[in-house]
Design an enzyme around this catalytic site. Sequence first.
Site, mmCIF file in Angstrom:
data_model
loop_
_atom_site.group_PDB
_atom_site.id
_atom_site.type_symbol
_atom_site.label_atom_id
_atom_site.label_comp_id
_atom_site.label_asym_id
_atom_site.label_seq_id
_atom_site.Cartn_x
_atom_site.Cartn_y
_atom_site.Cartn_z
ATOM 1 N N LYS A 205 0.816 -1.222 0.000
ATOM 2 C CA LYS A 205 0.000 0.000 0.000
ATOM 3 C C LYS A 205 0.844 1.265 0.000
ATOM 4 C CE LYS A 205 -2.514 -0.201 3.722
ATOM 5 N NZ LYS A 205 -2.049 -1.477 4.259
ATOM 6 N N ARG B 97 11.448 -6.578 4.590
ATOM 7 C CA ARG B 97 11.256 -5.157 4.311
ATOM 8 C C ARG B 97 12.214 -4.275 5.112
ATOM 9 N NH1 ARG B 97 5.200 -2.904 4.303
ATOM 10 N NH2 ARG B 97 5.229 -2.993 6.560
ATOM 11 N N ARG C 236 -0.541 -8.399 13.479
ATOM 12 C CA ARG C 236 -1.063 -7.313 12.628
ATOM 13 C C ARG C 236 -2.049 -7.852 11.596
ATOM 14 N NH1 ARG C 236 4.112 -4.622 10.424
ATOM 15 N NH2 ARG C 236 2.686 -3.336 9.212
HETATM 16 P P1 AMP Z 1 1.245 0.907 8.796
HETATM 17 O O1 AMP Z 1 2.518 1.609 8.494
HETATM 18 O O2 AMP Z 1 0.067 1.463 8.032
HETATM 19 O O3 AMP Z 1 1.359 -0.600 8.667
HETATM 20 O O4 AMP Z 1 0.901 1.205 10.324
HETATM 21 C C1 AMP Z 1 1.774 0.800 11.364
HETATM 22 C C2 AMP Z 1 1.019 0.721 12.676
HETATM 23 O O5 AMP Z 1 0.502 2.016 13.014
HETATM 24 C C3 AMP Z 1 -0.216 -0.197 12.669
HETATM 25 O O6 AMP Z 1 0.119 -1.549 12.892
HETATM 26 C C4 AMP Z 1 -1.018 0.412 13.820
HETATM 27 O O7 AMP Z 1 -0.474 0.033 15.068
HETATM 28 C C5 AMP Z 1 -0.766 1.894 13.650
HETATM 29 N N1 AMP Z 1 -1.785 2.491 12.757
HETATM 30 C C6 AMP Z 1 -1.599 2.983 11.499
HETATM 31 N N2 AMP Z 1 -2.749 3.436 10.996
HETATM 32 C C7 AMP Z 1 -3.693 3.254 11.943
HETATM 33 C C8 AMP Z 1 -5.079 3.516 12.006
HETATM 34 N N3 AMP Z 1 -5.751 4.057 10.974
HETATM 35 N N4 AMP Z 1 -5.737 3.199 13.154
HETATM 36 C C9 AMP Z 1 -5.082 2.671 14.203
HETATM 37 N N5 AMP Z 1 -3.775 2.367 14.199
HETATM 38 C C10 AMP Z 1 -3.080 2.656 13.081
#
Ligand code: AMP
Length: 216
Positions: A15, A129, A173
Amino acid sequence: MATFIVLLGPPGVGKGTQARILAEAKKLAHISSGDLFRENIKNKTELGNHAREFIDKGELVPDDVTIGMIRERLNRPDCKAGAILDGFPRTPVQAMALEKMLADFNGQISAVPYITAPEEVLVGRIGGRWTCRLHGHVYHQMFNPPMKAGVCDIDDSELYQREDDKVETVTMRIRVYLEQTIPLVEYYRKTGKLVEIDGTKPVELVSKDLCSAVSK
Ligand code: AMP
């Protein structure tokens, strides 16, 4: 009217990479909730310290904190024409809050691309990654290696493995995603805006599919 594209998909599906490419192609801001949290953690802000407790365990940060952070981000001038939303919303409560915020900004969601890949592909991708410290550019040791090991091609900063990219946390996750984010897929499907994209293809082909999906 400002145009917002909500990018959905499991952790590790690409993404972030696709959101960057799309934002550049469409000349829209790229808003990544994960990047915003990581920036706050790096700067040791109160929000960052709070969010870290959840992120390091692979859990979601509470909705009120996340929504407040995104509201503040959407208010910045670079979002006037719209944005690519990457990682937000992730729960039905966040999706409702987004509808309200967009109504205030005279904005609307034009498309919801949903990038998919089987779980074993996701685990393999996250495991290899590496992320750049300065701006969060993402590499993969097999599929998209940097020219020089451990160094970002774009800004020369150090590459590191995110704490939440470690194998133990990745499974959590993905579980959280299935429980809390999958309901959003059904929600957006009903609006007729959801377009499924095969995320197992090479990066360039995924971005081609994505660009044509959002242009329809
Ligand atoms: P990502 O980089 O999008 O994989 O996000 C890393 C981590 O940030 C996730 O595993 C969540 O712990 C937190 N996070 C990111 N976006 C959100 C969201 N919209 N709501 C809640 N937690 C989030």
